[in-house]
Design a protein around this motif. Structure first.
Motif, PDB file in Angstrom:
ATOM      1  N   THR A 122     -54.128  91.245  -9.851  1.00 49.25           N
ATOM      2  CA  THR A 122     -52.648  91.009  -8.950  1.00 49.25           C
ATOM      3  C   THR A 122     -52.172  89.839  -9.916  1.00 49.25           C
ATOM      4  O   THR A 122     -52.901  88.554 -10.297  1.00 49.25           O
ATOM      5  N   ALA A 123     -50.943  89.897 -10.253  1.00 48.09           N
ATOM      6  CA  ALA A 123     -50.339  88.675 -10.852  1.00 48.09           C
ATOM      7  C   ALA A 123     -50.214  87.264 -10.237  1.00 48.09           C
ATOM      8  O   ALA A 123     -50.025  87.608  -8.827  1.00 48.09           O
ATOM      9  N   ASP A 124     -50.459  86.334 -10.828  1.00 43.53           N
ATOM     10  CA  ASP A 124     -50.538  84.973 -10.173  1.00 43.53           C
ATOM     11  C   ASP A 124     -49.015  84.815  -9.651  1.00 43.53           C
ATOM     12  O   ASP A 124     -48.011  85.175 -10.450  1.00 43.53           O
ATOM     13  N   PRO A 125     -48.944  84.543  -8.270  1.00 38.42           N
ATOM     14  CA  PRO A 125     -47.575  84.063  -7.917  1.00 38.42           C
ATOM     15  C   PRO A 125     -46.801  83.168  -8.752  1.00 38.42           C
ATOM     16  O   PRO A 125     -47.351  82.038  -9.155  1.00 38.42           O
ATOM     17  N   VAL A 126     -45.458  83.545  -8.883  1.00 35.70           N
ATOM     18  CA  VAL A 126     -44.635  82.702  -9.914  1.00 35.70           C
ATOM     19  C   VAL A 126     -44.477  81.404  -8.948  1.00 35.70           C
ATOM     20  O   VAL A 126     -43.857  81.279  -7.919  1.00 35.70           O
ATOM     21  N   ALA A 127     -44.576  79.940  -9.612  1.00 37.99           N
ATOM     22  CA  ALA A 127     -44.327  78.746  -8.698  1.00 37.99           C
ATOM     23  C   ALA A 127     -42.923  78.697  -8.672  1.00 37.99           C
ATOM     24  O   ALA A 127     -42.210  79.041  -9.846  1.00 37.99           O
ATOM     25  N   PRO A 128     -42.436  78.193  -7.620  1.00 38.19           N
ATOM     26  CA  PRO A 128     -40.840  77.915  -7.527  1.00 38.19           C
ATOM     27  C   PRO A 128     -40.531  77.031  -8.594  1.00 38.19           C
ATOM     28  O   PRO A 128     -41.071  75.966  -8.972  1.00 38.19           O
ATOM     29  N   ALA A 129     -39.396  77.312  -9.183  1.00 39.61           N
ATOM     30  CA  ALA A 129     -38.712  76.360 -10.234  1.00 39.61           C
ATOM     31  C   ALA A 129     -38.305  75.086  -9.461  1.00 39.61           C
ATOM     32  O   ALA A 129     -37.869  74.857  -8.405  1.00 39.61           O
ATOM     33  N   VAL A 130     -38.712  74.065 -10.213  1.00 38.07           N
ATOM     34  CA  VAL A 130     -38.201  72.790  -9.734  1.00 38.07           C
ATOM     35  C   VAL A 130     -37.125  72.313 -10.266  1.00 38.07           C
ATOM     36  O   VAL A 130     -37.037  72.378 -11.452  1.00 38.07           O
ATOM     37  N   PRO A 131     -36.202  72.084  -9.364  1.00 35.72           N
ATOM     38  CA  PRO A 131     -34.715  71.786  -9.893  1.00 35.72           C
ATOM     39  C   PRO A 131     -34.637  70.554 -10.830  1.00 35.72           C
ATOM     40  O   PRO A 131     -35.452  69.457 -10.515  1.00 35.72           O
ATOM     41  N   ALA A 132     -34.190  70.354 -11.937  1.00 39.62           N
ATOM     42  CA  ALA A 132     -34.283  69.465 -12.954  1.00 39.62           C
ATOM     43  C   ALA A 132     -33.456  68.204 -12.188  1.00 39.62           C
ATOM     44  O   ALA A 132     -32.228  68.459 -11.565  1.00 39.62           O
ATOM     45  N   THR A 133     -33.824  66.940 -12.393  1.00 37.14           N
ATOM     46  CA  THR A 133     -32.959  65.917 -11.848  1.00 37.14           C
ATOM     47  C   THR A 133     -32.046  65.705 -12.473  1.00 37.14           C
ATOM     48  O   THR A 133     -32.087  65.251 -13.836  1.00 37.14           O
ATOM     49  N   SER A 134     -30.887  65.522 -12.153  1.00 33.01           N
ATOM     50  CA  SER A 134     -29.639  65.358 -12.670  1.00 33.01           C
ATOM     51  C   SER A 134     -29.371  63.709 -12.825  1.00 33.01           C
ATOM     52  O   SER A 134     -29.647  63.002 -11.945  1.00 33.01           O
ATOM     53  N   PRO A 135     -28.887  63.406 -13.968  1.00 34.08           N
ATOM     54  CA  PRO A 135     -28.733  61.909 -14.031  1.00 34.08           C
ATOM     55  C   PRO A 135     -27.718  61.420 -13.073  1.00 34.08           C
ATOM     56  O   PRO A 135     -26.828  62.125 -12.774  1.00 34.08           O
ATOM     57  N   PRO A 136     -27.728  60.187 -12.846  1.00 34.88           N
ATOM     58  CA  PRO A 136     -26.803  59.468 -12.035  1.00 34.88           C
ATOM     59  C   PRO A 136     -25.444  59.374 -12.547  1.00 34.88           C
ATOM     60  O   PRO A 136     -25.299  59.436 -13.647  1.00 34.88           O
ATOM     61  N   VAL A 137     -24.493  59.580 -11.730  1.00 36.74           N
ATOM     62  CA  VAL A 137     -23.046  59.343 -11.920  1.00 36.74           C
ATOM     63  C   VAL A 137     -22.851  57.732 -12.307  1.00 36.74           C
ATOM     64  O   VAL A 137     -23.026  57.024 -11.436  1.00 36.74           O
ATOM     65  N   THR A 138     -22.377  57.473 -13.473  1.00 34.05           N
ATOM     66  CA  THR A 138     -22.111  55.980 -13.766  1.00 34.05           C
ATOM     67  C   THR A 138     -20.681  55.665 -13.600  1.00 34.05           C
ATOM     68  O   THR A 138     -19.675  56.490 -14.081  1.00 34.05           O
ATOM     69  N   LEU A 139     -20.560  54.515 -13.009  1.00 30.30           N
ATOM     70  CA  LEU A 139     -18.961  54.107 -12.833  1.00 30.30           C
ATOM     71  C   LEU A 139     -18.869  52.953 -13.336  1.00 30.30           C
ATOM     72  O   LEU A 139     -19.771  52.005 -13.203  1.00 30.30           O
TER      73      LEU A 139
END
Length: 242
Positions: free
Chosen positions: A9-26
């Motif tokens: 049985t294939a190993d379960p695919v780990a859920p993708a970790v969303p990439a942390t988006s850089p903060p919005v700079t003002l």
């Protein structure tokens, strides 16, 4: 041989970790005349040790940097001041303090690129020194407020008196502040943000009205129903005078 049911049985695919988006700079500018308190303002509100480019005043600079009204000043900014405020995990505010001396004004054009707005510090002991900053931001359509830095030895004026003396329109906020105090500096920044939000709302409303007006075109003469002239005979038949 069939291996379909015997394979591992294939190993379960780990859920993708969303990439942390850089903060919005003002980006916010802190401008004003020589000695108005820009470096002090940035240092008071910044959460990090501010970057400062102050140098000692020398006798050679007395002609270029007159000290009338600010005789206790011993240093001057020769490039910029930089500070940072983290608003939340998604927004970071960068503060850039501009140099006040006329010979460094060429830096302002580069520093204002991408700026959201500006705080113009005014010193009532030398109020005319803030005129250049006010004119600079007005000409470029950058939203700003005027913050009157109330020095201990300066006369206290009402905001409307300062507005009249500087020649500001009724839509530009004038607030009082003490550049040495964090709470006072952040209060001035909050006033600027409210002003910028108000400007954005007005511009959006104006754009919507312009779009709506352009989409409603007047009926062309060809599409209008022609009006048949009333003949004298028909007028008589209706009982109206011919």
């Amino acid at each position: 041989m069939a291996y379909a049911n015997d394979c591992d049985t294939a190993d379960p695919v780990a859920p993708a970790v969303p990439a942390t988006s850089p903060p919005v700079t003002l980006k916010i500018l802190v401008a004003g005349g020589f000695g108005a308190g820009k470096t002090t303002f940035v240092g008071a509100v910044s959460e990090i040790e501010p970057l400062s480019t102050e140098e000692l005043l020398s006798g050679l600079s007395e002609a270029a940097d007159p000290l009338e009204g600010v005789g206790e000043k011993s240093t001057t900014t020769v490039a910029l001041d930089f500070g940072r405020i983290t608003l939340d995990e998604r927004h970071v505010l960068y503060l850039f303090g501009t140099p006040g001396q006329q010979r460094f004004w060429f830096l302002w054009e580069e520093m204002c690129a991408g700026a959201l707005g500006a705080v113009v510090l005014a010193d009532t002991r030398r109020l005319a020194d803030c005129f250049a900053a006010v004119d600079f931001f007005e000409r470029r359509g950058i939203g700003f407020i005027v913050a009157v830095n109330e020095f201990d030895d300066g006369h206290r004026y009402e905001p409307e008196e300062v507005r009249e003396a500087v020649g500001l329109g009724p839509d530009v906020p004038v607030v009082r502040c003490d550049a040495r105090l964090t709470s006072s500096g952040t209060g001035a920044l909050a006033a600027l943000v409210r002003h910028l939000l108000c400007m954005s709302t007005v511009r959006s409303s104006s754009a919507a009205l312009a779009t709506r007006a352009s989409s409603v075109s007047p009926a062309s003469p060809a599409s209008a129903s022609p009006v048949s002239p009333v003949s004298p005979a028909s007028s008589s038949e209706s009982g109206e005078p011919s």
